[in-house]
Design an enzyme around this catalytic site. Sequence first.
Site, mmCIF file in Angstrom:
data_model
loop_
_atom_site.group_PDB
_atom_site.id
_atom_site.type_symbol
_atom_site.label_atom_id
_atom_site.label_comp_id
_atom_site.label_asym_id
_atom_site.label_seq_id
_atom_site.Cartn_x
_atom_site.Cartn_y
_atom_site.Cartn_z
ATOM 1 N N GLN A 185 44.084 48.028 34.403
ATOM 2 C CA GLN A 185 43.759 47.903 32.925
ATOM 3 C C GLN A 185 45.492 47.747 31.993
ATOM 4 O O GLN A 185 45.578 47.233 31.030
ATOM 5 C CB GLN A 185 43.350 49.030 32.237
ATOM 6 N N SER B 163 42.521 43.467 38.706
ATOM 7 C CA SER B 163 41.229 42.715 39.231
ATOM 8 C C SER B 163 41.129 41.653 38.305
ATOM 9 O O SER B 163 42.051 41.256 37.082
ATOM 10 C CB SER B 163 40.255 43.884 38.668
ATOM 11 N N HIS C 206 38.595 40.435 36.599
ATOM 12 C CA HIS C 206 37.630 39.771 35.300
ATOM 13 C C HIS C 206 38.118 40.881 34.103
ATOM 14 O O HIS C 206 37.574 40.862 33.225
ATOM 15 C CB HIS C 206 36.605 40.911 35.599
ATOM 16 N N THR D 207 34.662 34.649 54.300
ATOM 17 C CA THR D 207 35.423 33.841 54.478
ATOM 18 C C THR D 207 35.281 33.962 52.156
ATOM 19 O O THR D 207 35.214 34.525 51.628
ATOM 20 C CB THR D 207 34.060 32.510 53.648
ATOM 21 N N CYS E 261 31.243 51.856 34.438
ATOM 22 C CA CYS E 261 30.307 52.321 35.306
ATOM 23 C C CYS E 261 29.981 53.742 34.860
ATOM 24 O O CYS E 261 29.206 54.218 34.840
ATOM 25 C CB CYS E 261 31.563 52.573 36.250
HETATM 26 N N1 PLP Z 1 39.981 50.543 38.008
HETATM 27 C C1 PLP Z 1 40.372 50.695 37.618
HETATM 28 C C2 PLP Z 1 40.986 51.104 36.146
HETATM 29 C C3 PLP Z 1 39.262 49.820 35.994
HETATM 30 O O1 PLP Z 1 39.508 49.798 35.017
HETATM 31 C C4 PLP Z 1 37.782 49.253 36.896
HETATM 32 C C5 PLP Z 1 36.522 48.137 36.352
HETATM 33 O O2 PLP Z 1 36.737 49.221 35.649
HETATM 34 C C6 PLP Z 1 38.457 48.851 38.028
HETATM 35 C C7 PLP Z 1 39.568 49.617 39.543
HETATM 36 C C8 PLP Z 1 37.093 48.538 39.022
HETATM 37 O O3 PLP Z 1 37.881 47.423 38.732
HETATM 38 P P1 PLP Z 1 36.662 46.509 39.939
HETATM 39 O O4 PLP Z 1 35.440 46.326 38.912
HETATM 40 O O5 PLP Z 1 37.309 44.601 40.220
HETATM 41 O O6 PLP Z 1 36.440 46.671 41.057
#
Ligand code: PLP
Length: 385
Positions: A180, A200, A202, A238, A323
């Site tokens: 974040q 990450s 996305h 891959t 999540c």
């Molecule tokens: N760590 C943090 C602080 C996140 O906000 C998120 C996603 O919500 C993740 C890890 C997980 O990321 P990914 O969707 O790439 O597994």
Amino acid sequence: MKKVYFDYAATTPIDKEVEREVLPYFKESFGNPSSLHTFGQEALFSMDRAREEVARFLGANEREVIFTSSATQANNLAIFGILQGKEKPHVITSAIEHKAVLEPLKNSEAEVDHLPVYENGIVKVEDVLEKIKEETVLISIMYANSEIGTLQPIKEIGEKIKEINKKRKNKIFFHTDAVQAVNYLPCDVSELNIDLLTISGHKIYGPKGVGALFVKEGAKLSPILFGASQEKKLSPGTENVPGIVGLGSAVEKLKKNDIGQTKKLRNKIIDGILENIPGSSLNGDREKRLPNNVNMSFEGVEGESLVIALDREGIAVSTGSACASHSLSPSYVLLALGLSHEKAHGSLRITLGRYTTEEEVDYLLEKLPPIVERLREISGKGSKG
Ligand code: PLP
């Protein structure tokens, strides 16, 4: 109907330029980077470029960047990669880490200390130091929290660990989940004294299903997946070439984020809500938080009802991390701040991003107060009810 997106912490739309750079790798440049022919070598070359882009952003060497399928995989690799083979390992983390850190730790054999974060949602450096012992092998503290946006004192912790390591036989590794933070905070790994750092795709206007782990030269990780020898055998399979190209390109375009403007709009939302909605309060430190994060509680209202009511007006927000919001139990992050279950249930996360406009902020500030009022009336907790 208007469609307004205020959930950038859950995921971001792909940047148009990133999209343009990624598309050929689904089509004409579809080669497998392990192949010796030109198709394969083109793919390999594009991955090398992406690795350089990520390394440059982190102030790291390309050899120190491992591409993964997500930040979740990167966190798992960092944690199990360090823990494996250690006898009675001890780990220090915080109570408000993402599940992608808490769950691997829960499923490990390690003894884990979860540091408190107090009312402001921030760990204290002295608490970290107090918990360090002979068996400590890993400290994993996130850079910025996904629900309440609070910033952790990563640089200070990194400096202390560096000092402590000089006097120790068994090194303590320092991992930070920077997923974040990447959009807004400096992420130079030598400045921060970090051994392992997770990002990450996305969350930074890149594709989903791709992440990276910075692994400092000399930090030896055990593999957690077994297969062929991609990514130094640490992330076999891959490679997701379009994803990796997209991650590199997204990192390179981080300078597009207008931090000042985002902060201004964030403050307008916080002040607008506090002034116009009685019984509202901000969760987490007001200053030491991400420029794009608003997390508020509303007395007498369920967060889920707010999300649904706002969605009917075309406004996308969330109750917690995407999540966590599948479950109806209150957010463990908000409970860690000392909020009551009721207050934690009545919370809303509003996260802004690169494409948020003042007009959208005004629309939210126009729609939210009457919705809160109406929901309070329905539940019998309204000012008139
Ligand atoms: N760590 C943090 C602080 C996140 O906000 C998120 C996603 O919500 C993740 C890890 C997980 O990321 P990914 O969707 O790439 O597994």
